[in-house]
Design an enzyme around this catalytic site. Sequence first.
Site, PDB file in Angstrom:
ATOM      1  N   LEU A   1       0.866  -1.265  -0.022  1.00 43.37           N
ATOM      2  CA  LEU A   1       0.149  -0.150   0.224  1.00 43.37           C
ATOM      3  C   LEU A   1       0.962   1.301   0.014  1.00 43.37           C
ATOM      4  CD1 LEU A   1      -3.082  -1.261   2.401  1.00 43.37           C
ATOM      5  CD2 LEU A   1      -2.939  -1.242  -0.200  1.00 43.37           C
TER       6      LEU A   1
ATOM      7  N   ASP B   1       5.660  -6.910   2.411  1.00 43.88           N
ATOM      8  CA  ASP B   1       6.684  -6.391   1.341  1.00 43.88           C
ATOM      9  C   ASP B   1       6.944  -7.825   0.691  1.00 43.88           C
ATOM     10  OD1 ASP B   1       7.276  -3.739   1.376  1.00 43.88           O
ATOM     11  OD2 ASP B   1       7.770  -4.044   3.561  1.00 43.88           O
TER      12      ASP B   1
ATOM     13  N   PHE C   1       3.074  -7.042 -10.375  1.00 44.25           N
ATOM     14  CA  PHE C   1       2.871  -5.728 -10.783  1.00 44.25           C
ATOM     15  C   PHE C   1       3.599  -4.624  -9.966  1.00 44.25           C
ATOM     16  CE2 PHE C   1      -0.744  -8.309 -12.207  1.00 44.25           C
ATOM     17  CZ  PHE C   1      -0.802  -8.041 -13.466  1.00 44.25           C
TER      18      PHE C   1
ATOM     19  N   TYR D   1      14.538   3.108 -14.557  1.00 44.49           N
ATOM     20  CA  TYR D   1      13.500   2.260 -14.475  1.00 44.49           C
ATOM     21  C   TYR D   1      13.457   1.114 -15.538  1.00 44.49           C
ATOM     22  CZ  TYR D   1       8.696   1.369 -15.527  1.00 44.49           C
ATOM     23  OH  TYR D   1       7.818   0.516 -15.753  1.00 44.49           O
TER      24      TYR D   1
ATOM     25  N   HIS E   1       0.882  10.820 -15.874  1.00 45.90           N
ATOM     26  CA  HIS E   1       0.485  10.345 -17.141  1.00 45.90           C
ATOM     27  C   HIS E   1      -0.346  11.452 -17.607  1.00 45.90           C
ATOM     28  CE1 HIS E   1       1.936   6.249 -15.167  1.00 45.90           C
ATOM     29  NE2 HIS E   1       2.437   6.614 -16.180  1.00 45.90           N
TER      30      HIS E   1
ATOM     31  N   ARG F   1      10.345  17.189 -22.637  1.00 42.95           N
ATOM     32  CA  ARG F   1      10.941  16.623 -21.223  1.00 42.95           C
ATOM     33  C   ARG F   1      11.893  15.369 -21.430  1.00 42.95           C
ATOM     34  NH1 ARG F   1       5.916  12.816 -18.291  1.00 42.95           N
ATOM     35  NH2 ARG F   1       6.602  11.535 -20.253  1.00 42.95           N
TER      36      ARG F   1
ATOM     37  N   GLY G   1      14.362  12.871 -21.698  1.00 40.08           N
ATOM     38  CA  GLY G   1      14.402  11.366 -21.922  1.00 40.08           C
ATOM     39  C   GLY G   1      13.196  10.554 -22.608  1.00 40.08           C
TER      40      GLY G   1
END
Length: 329
Positions: free
Chosen positions: A33, A51, A73, A141, A189, A282, A284
């Site tokens: 969470l 975790d 996910f 990432y 997003h 932006r 990247g």
Amino acid sequence: MKVLVAGGAGYIGSHCVRQLQAAGHSPVVVDNLVFGHRAAVAPDVPFYDADLGDKAAMEALLKREEIDMVMHFAAFAYVGESVTEPRKYYENNFVATLRLLEAMLDAGVKKFVFSSTCATFGVPTSLPITEDLPQAPINPYGQTKLDVENLLKSFCHAYGMSFAAFRYFNAAGAAEDGTIGEDHNPETHLIPLVIDAATGRRENIKIFGTDYPTPDGTCLRDYIHVDDLARAHIAAFPLLEKAGAGHFYNLGTGTPNSVREIITAVEQVTGKRVPTVEAERRAGDPPSLYADSSKAIRELGWKIKYTDVTAIIETAWRWHRDHPKGFGS
Ligand code: UDP
């Protein structure tokens, strides 16, 4: 199948839980969470606040719930932050996944579905992006996701695990019934931000770069409905029956839309004007990213329901209109 959904309270995970139930499977959710929302998971779904990196806890959970398969996910996904705080990304996205896989091996669970990303390709050498293009991430990432892809190949070879890894393009939209949807804090997003600009929750939308080598000068992306993503995952289950086999799929509609096209589509769907500001590029952002998903269509029998970005935005609009504070958590 009894499926442990790691990150099942997050955006894509929670939609997948719904689709699993619709397909007759039994999901169990584990989510710490940090970014997930308890309210995104129905009360009848077993829920564990834990975790993934806690190997002992995960091994016990896998055994107690008699899990057949794990879908993963749970990841940090802010590209900019991954550049300034790579430690956090390697720890959460890579190390915790390694611990989860170790817990699986020790609990005798060998089927795994992994949420990867088109960011593993970096700036693609050609378009549309097929599975066999070179992968060269341009930020930590994308690198952590590629590292897990490679980890999976090794585990598959050495320990007989089976896996399917899906490289998502731009996940978008919300459940058709409008009860769950996207709720990120902070939100970065495009579609939810444009909707916020339409409703006045933010002053305007900044268009990041108008001088790209694209038809209208703004970036092209491949927006794919979150429920279509979820259905592709479930369609891969039969492939996991074969031990020691791994599969990679790119998931997008294959139709690119520009930032300006998204803004126009949001205006059309909401009936509201979207104030825009033209801003610098932006860092990247590749000019153009869209998928060749023919492998998933051919091998999984995947059918894309939301082929038109307007239909995707309609579902997103319903969610944001009716839940201006998201899940409120
Ligand atoms: N974008 C934009 N303004 C915003 C947010 C995003 O112009 O406030 C652009 C961004 O530069 C990219 C596209 O919208 O070209 C999609 O960005 P998003 O962050 O939604 O997804 P990404 O493609 O980075 O995964």
